[in-house]
Design a protein around this motif. Structure first.
Motif, PDB file in Angstrom:
ATOM      1  N   GLU A   1      -0.881 -32.267 -14.038  1.00 26.39           N
ATOM      2  CA  GLU A   1      -0.381 -33.260 -15.000  1.00 26.39           C
ATOM      3  C   GLU A   1       0.581 -32.690 -16.033  1.00 26.39           C
ATOM      4  O   GLU A   1       1.453 -33.412 -16.530  1.00 26.39           O
ATOM      5  CB  GLU A   1      -1.565 -33.931 -15.706  1.00 26.39           C
ATOM      6  CG  GLU A   1      -2.284 -34.934 -14.841  1.00 26.39           C
ATOM      7  CD  GLU A   1      -3.577 -35.435 -15.442  1.00 26.39           C
ATOM      8  OE1 GLU A   1      -4.251 -36.258 -14.790  1.00 26.39           O
ATOM      9  OE2 GLU A   1      -3.946 -34.989 -16.561  1.00 26.39           O
ATOM     10  N   ASP A   2       0.437 -31.429 -16.375  1.00 23.19           N
ATOM     11  CA  ASP A   2       1.297 -30.843 -17.408  1.00 23.19           C
ATOM     12  C   ASP A   2       2.643 -30.369 -16.868  1.00 23.19           C
ATOM     13  O   ASP A   2       3.462 -29.844 -17.633  1.00 23.19           O
ATOM     14  CB  ASP A   2       0.584 -29.654 -18.067  1.00 23.19           C
ATOM     15  CG  ASP A   2      -0.590 -30.089 -18.926  1.00 23.19           C
ATOM     16  OD1 ASP A   2      -0.593 -31.252 -19.370  1.00 23.19           O
ATOM     17  OD2 ASP A   2      -1.508 -29.273 -19.136  1.00 23.19           O
TER      18      ASP A   2
ATOM     19  N   ASP B   1     -10.490 -36.022 -18.346  1.00 21.94           N
ATOM     20  CA  ASP B   1      -9.145 -35.584 -18.679  1.00 21.94           C
ATOM     21  C   ASP B   1      -8.554 -36.459 -19.780  1.00 21.94           C
ATOM     22  O   ASP B   1      -7.923 -35.979 -20.725  1.00 21.94           O
ATOM     23  CB  ASP B   1      -8.296 -35.659 -17.405  1.00 21.94           C
ATOM     24  CG  ASP B   1      -6.942 -35.016 -17.561  1.00 21.94           C
ATOM     25  OD1 ASP B   1      -6.836 -34.046 -18.306  1.00 21.94           O
ATOM     26  OD2 ASP B   1      -5.997 -35.505 -16.921  1.00 21.94           O
ATOM     27  N   TYR B   2      -8.780 -37.758 -19.667  1.00 18.49           N
ATOM     28  CA  TYR B   2      -8.234 -38.697 -20.649  1.00 18.49           C
ATOM     29  C   TYR B   2      -8.716 -38.378 -22.058  1.00 18.49           C
ATOM     30  O   TYR B   2      -7.935 -38.379 -23.017  1.00 18.49           O
ATOM     31  CB  TYR B   2      -8.611 -40.128 -20.278  1.00 18.49           C
ATOM     32  CG  TYR B   2      -8.333 -41.115 -21.391  1.00 18.49           C
ATOM     33  CD1 TYR B   2      -7.022 -41.483 -21.704  1.00 18.49           C
ATOM     34  CD2 TYR B   2      -9.369 -41.651 -22.145  1.00 18.49           C
ATOM     35  CE1 TYR B   2      -6.759 -42.364 -22.740  1.00 18.49           C
ATOM     36  CE2 TYR B   2      -9.115 -42.531 -23.181  1.00 18.49           C
ATOM     37  CZ  TYR B   2      -7.814 -42.888 -23.480  1.00 18.49           C
ATOM     38  OH  TYR B   2      -7.561 -43.759 -24.504  1.00 18.49           O
TER      39      TYR B   2
ATOM     40  N   SER C   1     -10.006 -35.542 -23.243  1.00 19.69           N
ATOM     41  CA  SER C   1      -9.987 -34.150 -23.691  1.00 19.69           C
ATOM     42  C   SER C   1      -8.600 -33.622 -24.034  1.00 19.69           C
ATOM     43  O   SER C   1      -8.492 -32.606 -24.727  1.00 19.69           O
ATOM     44  CB  SER C   1     -10.610 -33.246 -22.615  1.00 19.69           C
ATOM     45  OG  SER C   1      -9.834 -33.259 -21.427  1.00 19.69           O
ATOM     46  N   ARG C   2      -7.536 -34.293 -23.582  1.00 18.73           N
ATOM     47  CA  ARG C   2      -6.211 -33.748 -23.867  1.00 18.73           C
ATOM     48  C   ARG C   2      -5.143 -34.818 -23.775  1.00 18.73           C
ATOM     49  O   ARG C   2      -5.383 -35.923 -23.293  1.00 18.73           O
ATOM     50  CB  ARG C   2      -5.875 -32.599 -22.916  1.00 18.73           C
ATOM     51  CG  ARG C   2      -5.763 -32.968 -21.455  1.00 18.73           C
ATOM     52  CD  ARG C   2      -5.778 -31.707 -20.595  1.00 18.73           C
ATOM     53  NE  ARG C   2      -5.606 -32.006 -19.184  1.00 18.73           N
ATOM     54  CZ  ARG C   2      -4.488 -31.756 -18.498  1.00 18.73           C
ATOM     55  NH1 ARG C   2      -3.446 -31.240 -19.107  1.00 18.73           N
ATOM     56  NH2 ARG C   2      -4.426 -32.016 -17.209  1.00 18.73           N
ATOM     57  N   ARG C   3      -3.966 -34.475 -24.214  1.00 20.03           N
ATOM     58  CA  ARG C   3      -2.841 -35.395 -24.169  1.00 20.03           C
ATOM     59  C   ARG C   3      -2.241 -35.392 -22.773  1.00 20.03           C
ATOM     60  O   ARG C   3      -1.970 -34.336 -22.208  1.00 20.03           O
ATOM     61  CB  ARG C   3      -1.778 -34.990 -25.194  1.00 20.03           C
ATOM     62  CG  ARG C   3      -0.592 -35.945 -25.267  1.00 20.03           C
ATOM     63  CD  ARG C   3       0.310 -35.568 -26.433  1.00 20.03           C
ATOM     64  NE  ARG C   3       1.427 -36.477 -26.547  1.00 20.03           N
ATOM     65  CZ  ARG C   3       2.620 -36.295 -25.963  1.00 20.03           C
ATOM     66  NH1 ARG C   3       2.821 -35.194 -25.256  1.00 20.03           N
ATOM     67  NH2 ARG C   3       3.584 -37.169 -26.109  1.00 20.03           N
ATOM     68  N   ILE C   4      -2.038 -36.576 -22.229  1.00 18.61           N
ATOM     69  CA  ILE C   4      -1.422 -36.713 -20.913  1.00 18.61           C
ATOM     70  C   ILE C   4      -0.017 -37.245 -21.140  1.00 18.61           C
ATOM     71  O   ILE C   4       0.176 -38.376 -21.605  1.00 18.61           O
ATOM     72  CB  ILE C   4      -2.245 -37.658 -20.022  1.00 18.61           C
ATOM     73  CG1 ILE C   4      -3.646 -37.074 -19.831  1.00 18.61           C
ATOM     74  CG2 ILE C   4      -1.564 -37.862 -18.665  1.00 18.61           C
ATOM     75  CD1 ILE C   4      -4.613 -38.008 -19.169  1.00 18.61           C
ATOM     76  N   SER C   5       0.970 -36.427 -20.818  1.00 20.25           N
ATOM     77  CA  SER C   5       2.334 -36.706 -21.261  1.00 20.25           C
ATOM     78  C   SER C   5       3.273 -37.129 -20.136  1.00 20.25           C
ATOM     79  O   SER C   5       4.484 -37.003 -20.265  1.00 20.25           O
ATOM     80  CB  SER C   5       2.908 -35.477 -21.975  1.00 20.25           C
ATOM     81  OG  SER C   5       2.861 -34.337 -21.136  1.00 20.25           O
TER      82      SER C   5
ATOM     83  N   LYS D   1     -10.955 -39.766 -28.128  1.00 13.09           N
ATOM     84  CA  LYS D   1      -9.504 -39.826 -27.940  1.00 13.09           C
ATOM     85  C   LYS D   1      -8.840 -40.614 -29.063  1.00 13.09           C
ATOM     86  O   LYS D   1      -7.879 -40.163 -29.672  1.00 13.09           O
ATOM     87  CB  LYS D   1      -9.200 -40.483 -26.594  1.00 13.09           C
ATOM     88  CG  LYS D   1      -7.718 -40.591 -26.273  1.00 13.09           C
ATOM     89  CD  LYS D   1      -7.150 -39.271 -25.830  1.00 13.09           C
ATOM     90  CE  LYS D   1      -5.773 -39.426 -25.224  1.00 13.09           C
ATOM     91  NZ  LYS D   1      -5.290 -38.181 -24.637  1.00 13.09           N
ATOM     92  N   SER D   2      -9.362 -41.820 -29.297  1.00 16.53           N
ATOM     93  CA  SER D   2      -8.740 -42.704 -30.270  1.00 16.53           C
ATOM     94  C   SER D   2      -9.699 -43.824 -30.626  1.00 16.53           C
ATOM     95  O   SER D   2     -10.385 -44.359 -29.756  1.00 16.53           O
ATOM     96  CB  SER D   2      -7.443 -43.293 -29.693  1.00 16.53           C
ATOM     97  OG  SER D   2      -6.855 -44.209 -30.581  1.00 16.53           O
TER      98      SER D   2
END
Length: 341
Positions: free
Chosen positions: A162-163, A190-191, A193-197, A234-235
């Motif tokens: 993804e990165d 994954d959603y 735990s980190r930023r998906i860009s 996450k938010s």
């Protein structure tokens, strides 16, 4: 020659701004004729319309030889473009919103390494892998453009990749073939735990949040609270650009602890667990003002009228009490959306 039968019609078709209320239709190809595919397509579409769905996502497999391989390709299990088009045309005639979603088949990976999955790919030459992936996607993007799709899922659960900046080229090439929405579906962990860009229009979440402290008698409100706690990592607040791309759970004891594990062997059947989970997931999606929800899954080859809630695989919701949670969810959500127009 008589015309083929027409599908049932969606009473309130999806419009931009409405929630996507649907299910993932999982399709592993067999030796079907065009006529057989059309009959199965009509059967599954009629079932979905009857459960107050306004959207259909088609998940279909493709393959790779090993986690380190640099090529992907269609396999014997991948439905042909012609057969996919038949299902898409039947769904469009019914008024269903359509998403097309390639999904990497994990069976070959697991044959080499039982712990391997689509999120652990490690190609030795990433340039080659992304070239192969772009080439594989091209005919399906063209299919989506020709046969009424609103969304194309550019990837699902490809966590280890993804990165990579090469996704920008993949999305750019996709946009030249398909004028609709391009999305990506992330795995639940994954959603949060980190930023998906990835440069996509919308993000989907394959939502299998484990609730390890809850027993099989947990209430809807307890499950809702557990889901909200996960999402808050996450938010907080509304999530109008997030879609629940997969919501599912096996109807068996202990499933709240591992909702994404489809055991079906040795675990007692528990129909209430599945129904309660579905009701809670819907409440969370509505509370967060999400873009929609897709239940996982309907087997393209399954006959809903012949479903046996006592003996079918535990992952199926066909013919089980969870169906009432689906219709209650979607009727209320659609009525609310209609009132907001």
């Amino acid at each position: 020659m008589s015309s083929p039968p027409a599908p049932a019609k969606v009473a309130d078709p999806w419009q931009p701004g409405d929630p996507q209320l649907g299910a993932q239709v999982l399709w592993y190809a067999g030796n079907e004729t065009d006529a057989t595919v059309r009959a199965k397509a009509l059967r599954v579409v009629d079932y979905m319309v009857g459960k107050d769905m306004n959207s259909l996502a088609i998940s279909f497999p493709f393959g790779t030889r090993a986690p380190q391989a640099n090529e992907v390709a269609a396999t014997a299990a991948t439905p042909s473009v012609r057969h996919l088009a038949i299902l898409m045309d039947v769904a469009a005639a019914a008024g269903l919103r359509i998403t097309l979603r390639p999904l990497l088949d994990e069976r070959t990976l697991m044959a080499e390494d039982p712990l391997a999955w689509r999120g652990s790919l490690a190609p030795t030459d990433r340039d080659a892998w992304f070239r192969s992936y772009e080439s594989f996607l091209a005919p399906y993007l063209s299919l989506a453009a020709r046969h009424h799709a609103r969304t194309f899922v550019i990837g699902a659960e490809l966590t280890s990749l993804e990165d990579d900046s090469r996704w920008r080229g993949i999305v750019s090439a996709a946009g030249k073939l398909f004028p609709g929405e391009i999305s990506y579906d992330a795995n639940w962990d994954d959603y949060v735990s980190r930023r998906i860009s990835l440069p996509v229009n919308h993000l989907g979440v394959d939502a299998y949040f484990p609730l390890k402290t809850l027993g099989d008698d947990a209430s809807v409100s307890a499950i809702v609270a557990g889901w909200q706690k996960w999402l808050d990592r996450k938010s907080t607040g509304k999530l109008p650009r997030i879609l629940l791309s997969e919501v599912g759970i096996p109807a068996e004891d202990g499933a709240y602890h591992h909702p994404g594990v489809w055991r079906d062997a040795g675990k007692p059947l528990n129909l209430a667990v599945q129904k309660t989970w579905f009701a809670a997931a819907c409440q969370v999606a509505r509370d967060r003002d999400m873009a929609g929800l897709y239940w996982w899954n309907i087997d393209f080859h399954a006959d809903p009228a012949a479903a046996d809630p006592r003996t079918d695989v535990h992952s199926s919701f066909l013919g089980r009490p969870a169906e009432s949670a689906i219709t209650s969810c979607f009727r209320a959500w659609a009525a609310s959306a209609s009132g907001d127009r």
